[in-house]
Motif scaffolding. Structure first.
Motif, PDB file in Angstrom:
ATOM      1  N   ASP A 190       0.890  -1.342  -0.030  1.00 15.16           N
ATOM      2  CA  ASP A 190      -0.166   0.223   0.119  1.00 15.16           C
ATOM      3  C   ASP A 190       0.767   1.180   0.040  1.00 15.16           C
ATOM      4  O   ASP A 190       1.141   1.711   1.016  1.00 15.16           O
ATOM      5  CB  ASP A 190      -0.912  -0.009   1.201  1.00 15.16           C
ATOM      6  N   PRO A 191       1.250   1.707  -1.295  1.00 15.73           N
ATOM      7  CA  PRO A 191       2.243   2.894  -1.063  1.00 15.73           C
ATOM      8  C   PRO A 191       1.575   4.255  -0.626  1.00 15.73           C
ATOM      9  O   PRO A 191       2.443   4.999  -0.082  1.00 15.73           O
ATOM     10  CB  PRO A 191       2.598   2.982  -2.758  1.00 15.73           C
ATOM     11  N   ASP A 192       0.445   4.433  -0.646  1.00 15.12           N
ATOM     12  CA  ASP A 192      -0.375   5.655  -0.137  1.00 15.12           C
ATOM     13  C   ASP A 192      -0.090   5.520   1.554  1.00 15.12           C
ATOM     14  O   ASP A 192      -0.119   6.617   1.994  1.00 15.12           O
ATOM     15  CB  ASP A 192      -1.909   5.473  -0.318  1.00 15.12           C
ATOM     16  N   MET A 193       0.238   4.177   1.921  1.00 15.63           N
ATOM     17  CA  MET A 193       0.168   4.294   3.633  1.00 15.63           C
ATOM     18  C   MET A 193       1.452   5.258   3.823  1.00 15.63           C
ATOM     19  O   MET A 193       1.574   5.669   4.656  1.00 15.63           O
ATOM     20  CB  MET A 193       0.203   2.846   4.142  1.00 15.63           C
ATOM     21  N   LYS A 194       2.621   4.996   3.066  1.00 16.67           N
ATOM     22  CA  LYS A 194       3.828   5.490   3.494  1.00 16.67           C
ATOM     23  C   LYS A 194       3.744   7.230   3.218  1.00 16.67           C
ATOM     24  O   LYS A 194       4.060   7.674   4.296  1.00 16.67           O
ATOM     25  CB  LYS A 194       4.803   5.114   2.249  1.00 16.67           C
ATOM     26  N   ASP A 195       3.008   7.578   2.162  1.00 14.59           N
ATOM     27  CA  ASP A 195       2.775   9.021   2.508  1.00 14.59           C
ATOM     28  C   ASP A 195       1.998   9.404   3.553  1.00 14.59           C
ATOM     29  O   ASP A 195       2.314  10.639   3.949  1.00 14.59           O
ATOM     30  CB  ASP A 195       2.196   9.510   0.915  1.00 14.59           C
ATOM     31  N   ALA A 196       0.951   8.726   3.725  1.00 13.34           N
ATOM     32  CA  ALA A 196       0.133   9.259   5.033  1.00 13.34           C
ATOM     33  C   ALA A 196       0.900   9.172   6.264  1.00 13.34           C
ATOM     34  O   ALA A 196       0.581  10.032   7.018  1.00 13.34           O
ATOM     35  CB  ALA A 196      -1.127   8.401   4.841  1.00 13.34           C
ATOM     36  N   LEU A 197       1.625   8.077   6.451  1.00 18.60           N
ATOM     37  CA  LEU A 197       2.266   7.884   7.805  1.00 18.60           C
ATOM     38  C   LEU A 197       3.492   8.942   7.929  1.00 18.60           C
ATOM     39  O   LEU A 197       3.605   9.692   8.950  1.00 18.60           O
ATOM     40  CB  LEU A 197       2.993   6.604   7.695  1.00 18.60           C
ATOM     41  N   GLN A 198       3.951   9.358   6.881  1.00 17.02           N
ATOM     42  CA  GLN A 198       5.138  10.543   6.907  1.00 17.02           C
ATOM     43  C   GLN A 198       4.758  11.720   7.307  1.00 17.02           C
ATOM     44  O   GLN A 198       4.965  12.573   7.611  1.00 17.02           O
ATOM     45  CB  GLN A 198       5.940  10.222   5.376  1.00 17.02           C
ATOM     46  N   GLY A 199       3.416  11.979   6.453  1.00 22.34           N
ATOM     47  CA  GLY A 199       2.698  13.203   6.614  1.00 22.34           C
ATOM     48  C   GLY A 199       2.253  13.176   8.336  1.00 22.34           C
ATOM     49  O   GLY A 199       2.381  14.383   8.774  1.00 22.34           O
ATOM     50  N   ALA A 200       1.882  12.137   8.777  1.00 21.97           N
ATOM     51  CA  ALA A 200       1.421  12.062  10.216  1.00 21.97           C
ATOM     52  C   ALA A 200       2.669  12.568  10.847  1.00 21.97           C
ATOM     53  O   ALA A 200       2.524  13.355  12.073  1.00 21.97           O
ATOM     54  CB  ALA A 200       0.819  10.814  10.732  1.00 21.97           C
ATOM     55  N   ILE A 201       3.794  12.036  10.711  1.00 14.53           N
ATOM     56  CA  ILE A 201       5.120  12.182  11.448  1.00 14.53           C
ATOM     57  C   ILE A 201       5.456  13.824  11.095  1.00 14.53           C
ATOM     58  O   ILE A 201       5.999  14.406  12.163  1.00 14.53           O
ATOM     59  CB  ILE A 201       6.443  11.281  10.987  1.00 14.53           C
ATOM     60  N   GLY A 202       5.297  14.195  10.041  1.00 15.02           N
ATOM     61  CA  GLY A 202       5.638  15.706   9.738  1.00 15.02           C
ATOM     62  C   GLY A 202       5.002  16.625  10.834  1.00 15.02           C
ATOM     63  O   GLY A 202       5.294  17.726  11.077  1.00 15.02           O
ATOM     64  N   LEU A 203       3.438  16.313  10.797  1.00 15.92           N
ATOM     65  CA  LEU A 203       2.451  17.026  11.820  1.00 15.92           C
ATOM     66  C   LEU A 203       2.943  16.923  13.141  1.00 15.92           C
ATOM     67  O   LEU A 203       3.092  18.006  13.969  1.00 15.92           O
ATOM     68  CB  LEU A 203       1.188  16.447  11.340  1.00 15.92           C
ATOM     69  N   ASP A 204       3.399  15.897  13.489  1.00 12.62           N
ATOM     70  CA  ASP A 204       3.669  15.561  14.829  1.00 12.62           C
ATOM     71  C   ASP A 204       5.161  16.573  15.302  1.00 12.62           C
ATOM     72  O   ASP A 204       5.138  16.990  16.231  1.00 12.62           O
ATOM     73  CB  ASP A 204       4.151  14.154  14.951  1.00 12.62           C
TER      74      ASP A 204
END
Length: 211
Positions: A190-204
């Motif tokens: 699920d390549p979209d998962m990587k983008d979403a998780l990295q986005g969550a890390i960025g917000l954190d």
């Protein structure tokens, strides 16, 4: 004439099906279009049974995949912890994707004074605090406090560099751990998962800087 009209209508539907982006609509329209071709093949002077069999096969295959797709899109009921994560740290992930991610995590617990992360180590996992507080220390000097919902060691995890600080529990801490190899396998599926998780890390990271 009606059967001929249905056949031409079916071909128009096939064209429409390949123009839509949503896979569920594509499969639904394809099923309807294939169904419209059956009268045309049946009412020929000599019924074209072989063509009908192929159309029925396409209908069955698409119906099976459409059912599976709709089942995947069903709303899911989140528990209290999942709801909290959905509203805070992991809000960029859709509920079903978030649950899939959480199911891959290991739950760890540590007592007050114990280290979650040691300075100078190669961090091959991503950590997320569920409860309790931890402090970031450099040379035994406190630099920051991590709260429930915060990632820990995310910079070293992303950069693949050695950790630059200790993370020590100020009280009993419960946290999630995702080993790097587990996340890599997930990203392949699920390549979209990587983008979403990295986005969550960025917000954190942005929230920590704001604090």
């Amino acid at each position: 004439m009606l059967t001929v009209a249905l056949f031409f209508f079916a071909n128009i539907l096939f064209c429409v099906a390949y123009m839509v982006r949503d896979m569920a609509y594509l499969r639904a329209i394809t099923i309807f279009a294939a169904s419209c071709t059956l009268p045309y093949f049946y009412f020929q002077a000599t019924p074209l049974y072989s063509a009908m069999v192929w159309q029925l096969a396409f209908i069955i295959i698409n119906a099976f995949n459409l059912t599976a797709l709709l089942l995947q899109r069903r709303p899911i009921k989140l528990n209290e912890q999942e709801t909290w994560l959905q509203q805070t740290t992991l809000r960029l992930l859709k509920p079903r994707k978030m649950r899939r991610l959480l199911q891959l995590a290991e739950i760890h617990e540590t007592e007050k004074g114990e280290r979650l992360i040691e300075k100078g180590q190669e961090l091959n996992a991503l950590l997320l605090i569920l409860s309790g507080q931890a402090q970031v220390e450099i040379n035994q000097q406190q630099r920051a406090t991590l709260y429930p919902g915060d990632f820990a060691g995310e910079m070293s995890f992303i950069s693949h560099k050695l950790t630059s600080a200790d993370v020590v529990a100020k009280e009993p801490v419960r946290y999630l751990v995702w080993p790097a190899h587990v996340l890599e396998r997930l990203y392949l599926r699920d390549p979209d998962m990587k983008d979403a998780l990295q986005g969550a890390i960025g917000l954190d990271m942005a929230n920590k800087l704001a604090r």
